[in-house]
Design an enzyme around this catalytic site. Structure first.
Site, PDB file in Angstrom:
ATOM      1  NE  ARG A  53     114.850  94.736 108.571  1.00  0.00           N
ATOM      2  CZ  ARG A  53     116.091  95.173 108.376  1.00  0.00           C
ATOM      3  NH1 ARG A  53     117.136  94.439 108.754  1.00  0.00           N
ATOM      4  NH2 ARG A  53     116.311  96.334 107.808  1.00  0.00           N
ATOM      5  CE1 TYR A 105      98.597  74.446 108.834  1.00  0.00           C
ATOM      6  CE2 TYR A 105     100.435  75.473 107.692  1.00  0.00           C
ATOM      7  CZ  TYR A 105      99.153  75.534 108.196  1.00  0.00           C
ATOM      8  OH  TYR A 105      98.432  76.689 108.076  1.00  0.00           O
ATOM      9  CE  LYS A 202      97.428  77.588 113.533  1.00  0.00           C
ATOM     10  NZ  LYS A 202      98.249  76.649 112.806  1.00  0.00           N
TER      11      LYS A 202
HETATM   12  C1  LIG Z   1      99.038  76.650 111.616  1.00  0.00           C
HETATM   13  C2  LIG Z   1     100.218  75.784 111.515  1.00  0.00           C
HETATM   14  C3  LIG Z   1     101.388  76.219 110.868  1.00  0.00           C
HETATM   15  C4  LIG Z   1     101.464  77.568 110.169  1.00  0.00           C
HETATM   16  O1  LIG Z   1     101.366  78.618 111.067  1.00  0.00           O
HETATM   17  P1  LIG Z   1     100.778  80.084 110.714  1.00  0.00           P
HETATM   18  O2  LIG Z   1     100.881  80.798 111.994  1.00  0.00           O
HETATM   19  O3  LIG Z   1      99.384  79.875 110.227  1.00  0.00           O
HETATM   20  O4  LIG Z   1     101.627  80.648 109.632  1.00  0.00           O
HETATM   21  C5  LIG Z   1     102.464  75.376 110.867  1.00  0.00           C
HETATM   22  N1  LIG Z   1     102.424  74.156 111.448  1.00  0.00           N
HETATM   23  C6  LIG Z   1     101.323  73.707 112.059  1.00  0.00           C
HETATM   24  C7  LIG Z   1     101.336  72.351 112.680  1.00  0.00           C
HETATM   25  C8  LIG Z   1     100.176  74.493 112.113  1.00  0.00           C
HETATM   26  O5  LIG Z   1      99.084  74.028 112.714  1.00  0.00           O
END
Ligand SMILES: *Cc1c(COP(=O)(O)O)cnc(C)c1O
Length: 393
Positions: A53, A105, A202
């Site tokens: 951790r 978001y 992403k």
């Molecule tokens: C998907 C997304 C998040 C959140 O991320 P997770 O990995 O789904 O928790 C935050 N900001 C943006 C711009 C996103 O596209």
């Protein structure tokens, strides 16, 4: 931790970033240290790692890599983008106020308005694309300005340098969610920002196979604060997922180069379709922020939103298109089509959503690595069938 020693061009740094972790046996990749605990020399000498951790070699390799790519002081890996965002928000205190981009978001909106609000952290949503609005909104309690640029789903662009310099004047932090452009296309720390956040789920992963979040900070003091939260709150990313992100990072440039090219072609094609009433893509000259993003970023990203006649048409497109998956995510090798009103932005109350223009006839496409001609044919077939069904007025 201070690893800001980029000597080469970005694409080369993706492959040869200094991970700070020795490659045992000459391994060219950092191994997955799937381990929770480390042998200590004795009860008082912890050594470099003691418990995963607090620190893990595979995670540290990823954290050092992202810190270098963002030109930051230190990086941190979390179990999701939301864990990264929530951990950054945890450096604030009850009574602090944060100014946040108004079309942020959905998950960020939710965590601020329904979770951090319970702990006395106040959020004021402002149109950060207008610096004067940001300035007007600053109060004695304001501690930070939180920007998403380009924003989701309308790809509105904030002048990051202008906001960061205003923030600096007023002794506030600037935080940027850089998920949509990645450090390849936009380096907020070079524009004066203090904290950069990624949903690594992403583009950084790029393959729809990891949920992860990354944070990069610009200085030692912030590094200590975020490090404290990471260890205390504990929303860390596991070694296997760190390895997958290190792997995804290596192809970030080649993936994005291709995705940008296809996105521009596709946005131009959409603009010509009678069925499409409006296309939001900052690479188009018709986009109101085209000039600004051309100055502050090295590319326009591969996210396109577009408006069709009504909800019925939007639903037909969602169901008819074959190459794009229907999904909430983005930034992957496969194209992903989203209906923001019922999917990515469903956590925002309907009235608020519609006020923001996120109507039921809006669609968002994350352009993947399929070839443009195939994507075009796929959408074209659905558009033509809609015309035949006379759904179009
Ligand atoms: C998907 C997304 C998040 C959140 O991320 P997770 O990995 O789904 O928790 C935050 N900001 C943006 C711009 C996103 O596209």
């Amino acid at each position: 931790m201070h690893t800001n020693n980029n000597k080469h061009r970005f694409g080369t740094n993706l492959i040869h970033a200094n991970t700070g972790i020795d490659g045992h046996f000459g391994a060219v990749n950092v191994p997955i240290y799937q381990v929770s605990t480390f042998n200590q020399e004795d009860e008082t000498n912890n050594g470099r790692y003691d418990y995963s951790r607090s620190g893990n070699p595979t995670r540290e390799a990823l954290e050092n890599t992202i810190a270098q790519l963002e030109n930051g002081y230190a990086g941190f890996a979390f179990s999701s983008g939301m864990a990264a965002i929530s951990s950054v928000l945890s450096i604030f205190e009850s009574g602090d106020e944060i100014l946040v981009s108004h079309d942020t978001y959905g998950g960020t909106y939710r965590v601020l308005t329904r979770l951090f609000s319970k702990f006395g952290i106040k959020t004021t949503f402002v149109d950060t694309t207008k610096v004067e609005k940001v300035e007007e909104a600053i109060t004695k309690d304001t501690r930070a300005i939180y920007i998403e640029s380009p924003s989701n789903p309308f790809l509105q662009v904030t002048d990051i340098k202008a906001v960061a310099s205003l923030a600096k004047e007023r002794n506030l932090l600037t935080i940027v969610d850089n998920t949509f452009l990645t450090p390849y296309l936009q380096q907020p720390i070079d524009l004066g920002v203090n904290i950069v956040i990624h949903s690594a789920t992403k583009y950084i992963s790029g393959h729809s196979d990891v949920i992860g979040g990354l944070v990069v900070v610009s200085d030692e003091k912030l590094a200590e604060e975020v490090k404290f939260v990471q260890n205390a709150f504990g929303a860390i990313l596991g070694p296997q997922d760190c390895f997958l992100l290190l792997r995804g990072i290596k192809t970030l440039k080649v993936r994005l180069d291709q995705q940008l090219k296809t996105a521009l072609q596709f946005a131009k094609w959409l603009e010509e379709q009678s069925l499409v009433s409006c296309v939001y893509y900052p690479g188009l000259e018709s986009h109101p922020d085209h000039k600004l993003i051309s100055e502050q970023a090295n590319g326009y990203g591969a996210m396109i939103s577009f408006q069709v006649q009504d909800e019925k048409v939007a639903r037909h497109i969602l169901q008819g298109v074959k190459l794009a998956s229907i999904g909430v995510s983005l930034g992957a090798v496969e194209s992903i089509l989203t209906h923001p009103a019922t999917m990515s932005h469903a956590s925002i109350p309907k009235e608020v959503r519609e006020e923001k223009g996120i109507t039921d006839s809006l669609l968002r496409l994350s352009v993947g690595l399929e070839e443009f001609e195939d994507l075009k044919q796929d959408f074209d077939a659905v558009f033509q069938s809609l015309e035949e069904k006379a759904l179009i007025k």
